[in-house]
Design an enzyme around this catalytic site. Structure first.
Site, PDB file in Angstrom:
ATOM      1  N   TYR A 192      10.530   4.469  -2.202  1.00  0.00           N
ATOM      2  CA  TYR A 192       9.592   3.532  -1.559  1.00  0.00           C
ATOM      3  C   TYR A 192       8.844   2.717  -2.622  1.00  0.00           C
ATOM      4  CZ  TYR A 192       5.158   1.937   0.420  1.00  0.00           C
ATOM      5  OH  TYR A 192       4.059   1.182   0.747  1.00  0.00           O
ATOM      6  N   SER A 216       1.703  -1.878  -3.346  1.00  0.00           N
ATOM      7  CA  SER A 216       1.010  -0.597  -3.222  1.00  0.00           C
ATOM      8  C   SER A 216       0.642  -0.060  -4.592  1.00  0.00           C
ATOM      9  CB  SER A 216       1.951   0.393  -2.532  1.00  0.00           C
ATOM     10  OG  SER A 216       1.431   1.704  -2.607  1.00  0.00           O
ATOM     11  N   PHE A 256       3.883  -8.243   5.546  1.00  0.00           N
ATOM     12  CA  PHE A 256       3.595  -6.815   5.710  1.00  0.00           C
ATOM     13  C   PHE A 256       4.836  -6.013   6.070  1.00  0.00           C
ATOM     14  CE2 PHE A 256      -0.473  -8.766   7.224  1.00  0.00           C
ATOM     15  CZ  PHE A 256      -1.357  -8.124   6.377  1.00  0.00           C
ATOM     16  N   LYS A 267       8.832  -1.481  -3.716  1.00  0.00           N
ATOM     17  CA  LYS A 267       7.656  -2.356  -3.866  1.00  0.00           C
ATOM     18  C   LYS A 267       7.670  -3.025  -5.252  1.00  0.00           C
ATOM     19  CE  LYS A 267       5.695  -1.884   0.108  1.00  0.00           C
ATOM     20  NZ  LYS A 267       5.624  -3.024   1.024  1.00  0.00           N
TER      21      LYS A 267
HETATM   22  P1  NAD Z   1       2.928  -0.300   9.625  1.00  0.00           P
HETATM   23  O1  NAD Z   1       4.176   0.497   9.704  1.00  0.00           O
HETATM   24  O2  NAD Z   1       1.829   0.010  10.581  1.00  0.00           O
HETATM   25  O3  NAD Z   1       3.261  -1.857   9.756  1.00  0.00           O
HETATM   26  C1  NAD Z   1       4.480  -2.412   9.333  1.00  0.00           C
HETATM   27  C2  NAD Z   1       4.964  -3.344  10.435  1.00  0.00           C
HETATM   28  O4  NAD Z   1       6.202  -3.913  10.018  1.00  0.00           O
HETATM   29  C3  NAD Z   1       5.210  -2.629  11.751  1.00  0.00           C
HETATM   30  O5  NAD Z   1       4.666  -3.398  12.810  1.00  0.00           O
HETATM   31  C4  NAD Z   1       6.734  -2.554  11.846  1.00  0.00           C
HETATM   32  O6  NAD Z   1       7.188  -2.550  13.190  1.00  0.00           O
HETATM   33  C5  NAD Z   1       7.137  -3.801  11.082  1.00  0.00           C
HETATM   34  N1  NAD Z   1       8.475  -3.718  10.477  1.00  0.00           N
HETATM   35  C6  NAD Z   1       8.966  -2.725   9.710  1.00  0.00           C
HETATM   36  N2  NAD Z   1      10.219  -2.998   9.340  1.00  0.00           N
HETATM   37  C7  NAD Z   1      10.523  -4.206   9.892  1.00  0.00           C
HETATM   38  C8  NAD Z   1      11.676  -5.010   9.882  1.00  0.00           C
HETATM   39  N3  NAD Z   1      12.790  -4.633   9.249  1.00  0.00           N
HETATM   40  N4  NAD Z   1      11.647  -6.197  10.558  1.00  0.00           N
HETATM   41  C9  NAD Z   1      10.526  -6.589  11.219  1.00  0.00           C
HETATM   42  N5  NAD Z   1       9.406  -5.852  11.266  1.00  0.00           N
HETATM   43  C10 NAD Z   1       9.408  -4.669  10.619  1.00  0.00           C
HETATM   44  O7  NAD Z   1       2.401  -0.209   8.123  1.00  0.00           O
HETATM   45  P2  NAD Z   1       1.027  -0.675   7.480  1.00  0.00           P
HETATM   46  O8  NAD Z   1       0.270   0.525   7.091  1.00  0.00           O
HETATM   47  O9  NAD Z   1       0.400  -1.697   8.341  1.00  0.00           O
HETATM   48  O10 NAD Z   1       1.576  -1.323   6.135  1.00  0.00           O
HETATM   49  C11 NAD Z   1       1.853  -2.711   6.021  1.00  0.00           C
HETATM   50  C12 NAD Z   1       2.448  -2.985   4.668  1.00  0.00           C
HETATM   51  O11 NAD Z   1       1.539  -2.519   3.660  1.00  0.00           O
HETATM   52  C13 NAD Z   1       3.772  -2.263   4.392  1.00  0.00           C
HETATM   53  O12 NAD Z   1       4.613  -3.128   3.675  1.00  0.00           O
HETATM   54  C14 NAD Z   1       3.361  -1.087   3.550  1.00  0.00           C
HETATM   55  O13 NAD Z   1       4.403  -0.659   2.706  1.00  0.00           O
HETATM   56  C15 NAD Z   1       2.207  -1.647   2.749  1.00  0.00           C
HETATM   57  N6  NAD Z   1       1.261  -0.620   2.276  1.00  0.00           N
HETATM   58  C16 NAD Z   1       0.699   0.232   3.186  1.00  0.00           C
HETATM   59  C17 NAD Z   1      -0.155   1.241   2.722  1.00  0.00           C
HETATM   60  C18 NAD Z   1      -0.762   2.233   3.679  1.00  0.00           C
HETATM   61  O14 NAD Z   1      -1.195   3.300   3.227  1.00  0.00           O
HETATM   62  N7  NAD Z   1      -0.844   1.963   4.988  1.00  0.00           N
HETATM   63  C19 NAD Z   1      -0.455   1.355   1.344  1.00  0.00           C
HETATM   64  C20 NAD Z   1       0.121   0.430   0.466  1.00  0.00           C
HETATM   65  C21 NAD Z   1       0.985  -0.558   0.946  1.00  0.00           C
HETATM   66  N1  UFG Z   2      -3.759  15.545   1.785  1.00  0.00           N
HETATM   67  C1  UFG Z   2      -4.069  16.810   2.237  1.00  0.00           C
HETATM   68  N2  UFG Z   2      -3.588  17.168   3.471  1.00  0.00           N
HETATM   69  C2  UFG Z   2      -2.841  16.343   4.255  1.00  0.00           C
HETATM   70  C3  UFG Z   2      -2.530  15.057   3.759  1.00  0.00           C
HETATM   71  C4  UFG Z   2      -3.001  14.694   2.508  1.00  0.00           C
HETATM   72  O1  UFG Z   2      -4.735  17.593   1.573  1.00  0.00           O
HETATM   73  O2  UFG Z   2      -2.422  16.733   5.356  1.00  0.00           O
HETATM   74  C5  UFG Z   2      -4.312  15.133   0.456  1.00  0.00           C
HETATM   75  C6  UFG Z   2      -3.247  14.749  -0.551  1.00  0.00           C
HETATM   76  O3  UFG Z   2      -2.816  15.881  -1.250  1.00  0.00           O
HETATM   77  C7  UFG Z   2      -4.012  13.743  -1.424  1.00  0.00           C
HETATM   78  C8  UFG Z   2      -4.984  13.077  -0.436  1.00  0.00           C
HETATM   79  O4  UFG Z   2      -5.071  13.958   0.670  1.00  0.00           O
HETATM   80  O5  UFG Z   2      -4.787  14.438  -2.375  1.00  0.00           O
HETATM   81  C9  UFG Z   2      -4.496  11.730   0.055  1.00  0.00           C
HETATM   82  O6  UFG Z   2      -3.170  11.856   0.574  1.00  0.00           O
HETATM   83  P1  UFG Z   2      -2.466  10.673   1.389  1.00  0.00           P
HETATM   84  O7  UFG Z   2      -1.115  11.141   1.789  1.00  0.00           O
HETATM   85  O8  UFG Z   2      -3.384  10.199   2.478  1.00  0.00           O
HETATM   86  O9  UFG Z   2      -2.398   9.477   0.325  1.00  0.00           O
HETATM   87  P2  UFG Z   2      -1.582   9.341  -1.035  1.00  0.00           P
HETATM   88  O10 UFG Z   2      -2.503   8.754  -2.040  1.00  0.00           O
HETATM   89  O11 UFG Z   2      -0.897  10.592  -1.418  1.00  0.00           O
HETATM   90  O12 UFG Z   2      -0.460   8.283  -0.672  1.00  0.00           O
HETATM   91  C10 UFG Z   2      -0.776   7.061   0.023  1.00  0.00           C
HETATM   92  C11 UFG Z   2       0.457   6.571   0.756  1.00  0.00           C
HETATM   93  C12 UFG Z   2       1.485   6.082  -0.209  1.00  0.00           C
HETATM   94  C13 UFG Z   2       0.867   5.069  -1.101  1.00  0.00           C
HETATM   95  C14 UFG Z   2      -0.329   5.648  -1.808  1.00  0.00           C
HETATM   96  C15 UFG Z   2      -0.997   4.633  -2.698  1.00  0.00           C
HETATM   97  O13 UFG Z   2       1.018   7.594   1.549  1.00  0.00           O
HETATM   98  O14 UFG Z   2       2.529   5.462   0.494  1.00  0.00           O
HETATM   99  O15 UFG Z   2      -1.267   6.108  -0.848  1.00  0.00           O
HETATM  100  O16 UFG Z   2      -1.209   3.471  -2.010  1.00  0.00           O
HETATM  101  F1  UFG Z   2       1.760   4.658  -1.989  1.00  0.00           F
END
Ligand code: NAD
Ligand code: UFG
Length: 341
Positions: free
Chosen positions: A148, A124, A80, A152
């Site tokens: 970003y 993602s 993660f 990925k």
């Molecule tokens: P998060 O930031 O809550 O968790 C990431 C964790 O990784 C954190 O605990 C952070 O401290 C740790 N971390 C970051 N960089 C590090 C490093 N260099 N060394 C060691 N630890 C490190 O994010 P999340 O929402 O739990 O996401 C987890 C993974 O899923 C990420 O790779 C993110 O890109 C991916 N992802 C998240 C979403 C989302 O919307 N949350 C969507 C698609 C993919």
């Molecule tokens: N939105 C608002 N107001 C806000 C925030 C978001 O109207 O304050 C709207 C956006 O325009 C979009 C929807 O809510 O229509 C969802 O937005 P998010 O930012 O929650 O999610 P996104 O789909 O834009 O992006 C997220 C993560 C990305 C990831 C992507 C797909 O931020 O990192 O989902 O996994 F890549």
């Protein structure tokens, strides 16, 4: 199974730890807490009554990773750890390539050193970029539109090449759609630093009174009500998808990319209405200009997850909002509310 969990203290990682421990796996978390709190791990211990090994270190530090894998000797790794803010990745791309790409190279090398060749990777849906058709299936071309997303896509390729070089390797690359919600206990949840970029945590902070109103980014999209449509996936369902992926990876060598979503799109206005039902409060909101780079709609084709992993999402938008509200209302300032564990 012994599972090394990089980024295990984070939002998705902490929920996955609960699922792993409940299933009887032994875990070791590798996290530098750059975007998380040790309190999250204390809460996971409290919830599961199980111990969690912790290595507090950075995946950019190859020696620390090597030491962690050769000491813990994992059977599998769930990866993660990484940075995830789209805007920040455009401002500081090298930071993203160093953490997400170089960090993953270090991790695979450390896995090689410990003869561990099984990995589940957090990719993602952002790798797809602009939709050529919907729903996004795993064959949809990959055209990420920001640094970003490119990190990925590159790590997916990196893992494919690594897996091809190891005849026994198993890799499952999970493309998450929009993870939201929290564990039903209200003890763990999403705790963004600074102003939330994403919709659900922003709505949660408005509901609890930390922010005054939500800006809805555009109401002139080609969707049911004009607002953006996304495939929100309950973080507990997502955690269970990791267990299903681990089970799949045990069956034999593989390298598969799998969407993780519900297959259903929810608009911004529909999400706000569901949150209002969950919290019993009005969520003040006004229409604002579109956010640059946003797409109208994004949702997953889920057939491959069902076929390969035997997994499908079980929880709906009401469960997502109710659990988010329980977490947010019990922890108004997130983990900052807690003094220790
Ligand atoms: P998060 O930031 O809550 O968790 C990431 C964790 O990784 C954190 O605990 C952070 O401290 C740790 N971390 C970051 N960089 C590090 C490093 N260099 N060394 C060691 N630890 C490190 O994010 P999340 O929402 O739990 O996401 C987890 C993974 O899923 C990420 O790779 C993110 O890109 C991916 N992802 C998240 C979403 C989302 O919307 N949350 C969507 C698609 C993919
Ligand atoms: N939105 C608002 N107001 C806000 C925030 C978001 O109207 O304050 C709207 C956006 O325009 C979009 C929807 O809510 O229509 C969802 O937005 P998010 O930012 O929650 O999610 P996104 O789909 O834009 O992006 C997220 C993560 C990305 C990831 C992507 C797909 O931020 O990192 O989902 O996994 F890549």
């Amino acid at each position: 199974m012994k599972v090394l969990v990089t980024g295990g203290a984070g939002y998705i990682g902490s929920h996955t730890l609960v699922a792993l421990l409940a299933a009887g796996h032994e875990v070791c978390v590798f996290d530098n807490f750059s975007n998380s709190s040790p309190v999250a791990l204390a809460r996971v211990r409290q919830l599961t009554n199980r111990d969690i090994r912790l290595v507090e270190a950075d995946i950019c530090n190859g020696d620390a990773l090597m030491q962690a894998t050769t000491e813990f000797r994992p059977d599998a790794v769930i990866h993660f750890a990484g940075l995830k803010a789209v805007g920040e990745s455009s401002e500081n791309p090298l930071l993203y390539y160093a953490n997400n790409v170089a960090g993953s190279v270090n991790l695979l090398a450390a896995m090689d050193a410990a003869e561990c060749h099984r990995i589940i990777f957090s990719s993602s849906a952002t790798v797809y970029g602009r939709a050529q058709y919907l729903p996004f299936d795993e064959q949809h071309p990959v055209h990420p539109t920001n640094p970003y997303g490119r990190t990925k896509a590159i790590v997916e390729e990196l893992i494919r090449d690594w897996a091809a070089a190891h005849p026994t390797a198993s890799a499952v690359l999970l493309r998450y759609f929009n993870p939201v919600g929290a564990h039903d206990s209200g003890l763990i949840g999403e705790d963004p630093r600074d102003i939330p970029n994403n919709l659900m945590p922003f709505v949660a902070q408005v509901a609890v009174g930390r922010r005054t109103s939500l800006a809805i980014f555009g109401d002139d999209y080609n969707t049911r009500d004009g607002t953006g449509e996304r495939d929100y996936i309950h973080v507990v369902d997502l955690a269970n998808a990791h267990l299903a992926a681990l089970d799949y990876s045990e069956k034999g060598p593989c390298c598969e990319v799998v969407n993780v979503g519900t297959g259903r799109g929810i608009t911004v206005k529909e999400l706000v209405a569901a949150y209002e039902r969950a919290c019993g409060r009005n969520i003040p909101a006004q229409i604002a200009p579109r956010r640059p780079g946003d797409v109208a709609s994004s949702y997953a084709a889920t057939a491959k997850a069902e076929r390969l992993l035997g997994w499908r999402a079980a929880l709906d938008i009401d469960a997502m909002c109710t659990s988010s509200w329980r977490w947010q209302s019990n922890n108004i300032e997130g983990y900052g509310d807690a003094s220790a564990g």
